[in-house]
Design a protein around this motif. Structure first.
Motif, mmCIF file in Angstrom:
data_model
loop_
_atom_site.group_PDB
_atom_site.id
_atom_site.type_symbol
_atom_site.label_atom_id
_atom_site.label_comp_id
_atom_site.label_asym_id
_atom_site.label_seq_id
_atom_site.Cartn_x
_atom_site.Cartn_y
_atom_site.Cartn_z
ATOM 1 N N ALA A 1 0.828 -1.208 0.000
ATOM 2 C CA ALA A 1 0.000 0.000 0.000
ATOM 3 C C ALA A 1 0.860 1.254 0.000
ATOM 4 C CB ALA A 1 -0.932 0.000 1.204
ATOM 5 N N SER A 2 1.965 1.218 0.738
ATOM 6 C CA SER A 2 2.866 2.371 0.784
ATOM 7 C C SER A 2 3.501 2.612 -0.577
ATOM 8 C CB SER A 2 3.949 2.141 1.838
ATOM 9 O OG SER A 2 3.388 2.015 3.118
ATOM 10 N N VAL A 3 3.922 1.522 -1.228
ATOM 11 C CA VAL A 3 4.542 1.654 -2.557
ATOM 12 C C VAL A 3 3.545 2.229 -3.550
ATOM 13 C CG1 VAL A 3 5.483 0.355 -4.501
ATOM 14 C CG2 VAL A 3 6.238 -0.162 -2.169
ATOM 15 N N LEU A 4 2.319 1.705 -3.517
ATOM 16 C CA LEU A 4 1.299 2.203 -4.438
ATOM 17 C C LEU A 4 0.957 3.662 -4.169
ATOM 18 C CD1 LEU A 4 -1.108 -0.879 -4.556
ATOM 19 C CD2 LEU A 4 0.510 -0.124 -6.318
ATOM 20 N N ALA A 5 0.965 4.042 -2.894
ATOM 21 C CA ALA A 5 0.658 5.429 -2.546
ATOM 22 C C ALA A 5 1.749 6.371 -3.019
ATOM 23 C CB ALA A 5 0.460 5.549 -1.037
ATOM 24 N N LEU A 6 3.005 5.915 -2.950
ATOM 25 C CA LEU A 6 4.126 6.776 -3.322
ATOM 26 C C LEU A 6 4.424 6.760 -4.816
ATOM 27 C CD1 LEU A 6 6.578 6.052 -0.374
ATOM 28 C CD2 LEU A 6 5.215 8.113 -0.746
ATOM 29 N N ALA A 7 3.908 5.780 -5.530
ATOM 30 C CA ALA A 7 4.199 5.677 -6.965
ATOM 31 C C ALA A 7 3.804 6.935 -7.741
ATOM 32 C CB ALA A 7 3.512 4.444 -7.548
ATOM 33 N N PRO A 8 2.603 7.518 -7.525
ATOM 34 C CA PRO A 8 2.267 8.747 -8.251
ATOM 35 C C PRO A 8 3.214 9.907 -7.926
ATOM 36 C CG PRO A 8 0.285 7.731 -7.388
ATOM 37 C CD PRO A 8 1.446 7.003 -6.772
ATOM 38 N N MET A 9 3.660 10.012 -6.666
ATOM 39 C CA MET A 9 4.614 11.061 -6.308
ATOM 40 C C MET A 9 5.926 10.874 -7.061
ATOM 41 S SD MET A 9 3.218 13.166 -4.061
ATOM 42 C CE MET A 9 4.561 13.909 -3.148
ATOM 43 N N THR A 10 6.377 9.625 -7.148
ATOM 44 C CA THR A 10 7.601 9.333 -7.895
ATOM 45 C C THR A 10 7.427 9.680 -9.362
ATOM 46 O OG1 THR A 10 8.092 7.529 -6.345
ATOM 47 C CG2 THR A 10 9.258 7.515 -8.449
ATOM 48 N N TRP A 11 6.288 9.336 -9.913
ATOM 49 C CA TRP A 11 5.966 9.675 -11.318
ATOM 50 C C TRP A 11 6.050 11.175 -11.529
ATOM 51 C CZ3 TRP A 11 0.962 12.021 -12.182
ATOM 52 C CH2 TRP A 11 0.659 12.277 -13.528
ATOM 53 N N ALA A 12 5.454 11.963 -10.640
ATOM 54 C CA ALA A 12 5.455 13.413 -10.810
ATOM 55 C C ALA A 12 6.860 13.992 -10.680
ATOM 56 C CB ALA A 12 4.515 14.058 -9.781
ATOM 57 N N TRP A 13 7.616 13.527 -9.710
ATOM 58 C CA TRP A 13 8.968 14.046 -9.512
ATOM 59 C C TRP A 13 9.871 13.709 -10.693
ATOM 60 C CZ3 TRP A 13 11.434 17.213 -6.133
ATOM 61 C CH2 TRP A 13 10.680 17.673 -5.042
ATOM 62 N N LEU A 14 9.825 12.475 -11.166
ATOM 63 C CA LEU A 14 10.693 12.082 -12.268
ATOM 64 C C LEU A 14 10.270 12.744 -13.582
ATOM 65 C CD1 LEU A 14 11.247 8.275 -11.531
ATOM 66 C CD2 LEU A 14 12.798 10.195 -11.073
ATOM 67 N N SER A 15 8.968 12.850 -13.800
ATOM 68 C CA SER A 15 8.479 13.430 -15.058
ATOM 69 C C SER A 15 8.786 14.914 -15.161
ATOM 70 C CB SER A 15 6.970 13.203 -15.189
ATOM 71 O OG SER A 15 6.665 11.828 -15.238
ATOM 72 N N SER A 16 8.870 15.588 -14.017
ATOM 73 C CA SER A 16 9.117 17.035 -14.033
ATOM 74 C C SER A 16 10.583 17.389 -13.796
ATOM 75 C CB SER A 16 8.262 17.725 -12.955
ATOM 76 O OG SER A 16 8.618 17.267 -11.657
ATOM 77 N N TYR A 17 11.406 16.383 -13.529
ATOM 78 C CA TYR A 17 12.816 16.639 -13.222
ATOM 79 C C TYR A 17 13.499 17.334 -14.407
ATOM 80 C CZ TYR A 17 17.648 15.963 -11.820
ATOM 81 O OH TYR A 17 18.958 16.180 -11.485
#
Length: 245
Positions: A22-38
């Motif tokens: 559940a933690s991984v799934l919750a953090l996945a969108p945050m990781t997506w946003a950070w990497l996509s905007s880097y």
């Protein structure tokens, strides 16, 4: 008794594994946003030491300023005012040729875009370079409408630092060539900033669903407006935005 202990341990292990998942799934969108905007964002520190922040921002057709609330239904909130100040700086230094002001006007007594325009007008930004989007009800809607309704191709999205990865990522997902400028608000508005940062965990999950899974349409998907394209046609690329600049 031994069987019960083993069963209990097995249940605990599965519970633990479920929490990790559940933690991984919750953090996945945050990781997506950070990497996509880097590499496509920068932060403005409102100090004399950061007076030349515009040099870090590439030129773009327009600044997309996202609404952030009004006081008394009329005056921009402090965070929104800061976004508008940054947008004015981008225009006055020739980094953008137009300002697309996107906010909520879902009821007659609440009109973010008009309040944003009035604030900028009082600071010397001409009406002729401002375009108002009255149906920017959330970040995804603002980004999609900037592309589909107003015909923007290249924007600098202006917001606060904690919101910046999601805003840039959604604009890029909507088909815009987007860079982001974020106000570092933690020093002046710590409580609001930390509350907003906490909210990003849930908001980015919704953003991922809207942009990647559902490809959601905005609440009001049209009709097409030509006001932004007219401004850009009258102000060729390479022309400094502010008169006399």
């Amino acid at each position: 008794m031994l069987g019960k202990v083993r069963l209990s341990r097995k249940a605990l292990r599965r519970t633990y594994q479920g929490l990790v998942l559940a933690s991984v799934l919750a953090l996945a969108p945050m990781t997506w946003a950070w990497l996509s905007s880097y590499g496509h964002r920068t932060t403005v520190d409102d100090t004399a030491q950061d007076a030349g922040w515009q040099a870090r921002v590439p030129a773009a057709q327009a600044a997309l300023v996202l609404g952030a609330g009004l006081y008394d239904g009329v005056h921009p909130s402090p965070m929104l005012a800061r976004r508008l100040d940054i947008a004015a700086g981008l225009y006055q230094t020739g980094k953008v040729r137009a300002l697309l002001l996107s906010g909520d006007n879902s009821r007659a007594d609440y009109d973010e875009p008009t309040a944003m325009r009035d604030y900028l007008r009082a600071r010397g930004v001409p009406d002729a370079v401002m375009v108002l989007d009255y149906a920017g009800f959330d970040t995804w809607d603002s980004c999609v409408r900037a592309r589909r309704v107003f015909g923007a191709e290249q924007v600098t999205v202006v917001t606060q630092e904690f919101h910046l990865p999601r805003a840039v990522t959604l604009c890029r997902a909507a088909g815009l060539e987007a860079f982001g400028v974020g106000d570092d608000s933690a020093g002046r508005y710590a409580a609001t900033t930390y509350a907003g940062a906490a909210r990003e965990l849930f908001a980015t999950g919704k953003a991922f669903a809207d942009a990647v899974i559902l490809r959601s349409d905005p609440v009001f998907p049209g009709p097409r407006e030509i006001s932004l394209t007219q401004i850009l046609a009258e102000s060729p690329a390479g022309q400094v935005g502010a008169p006399g600049a």
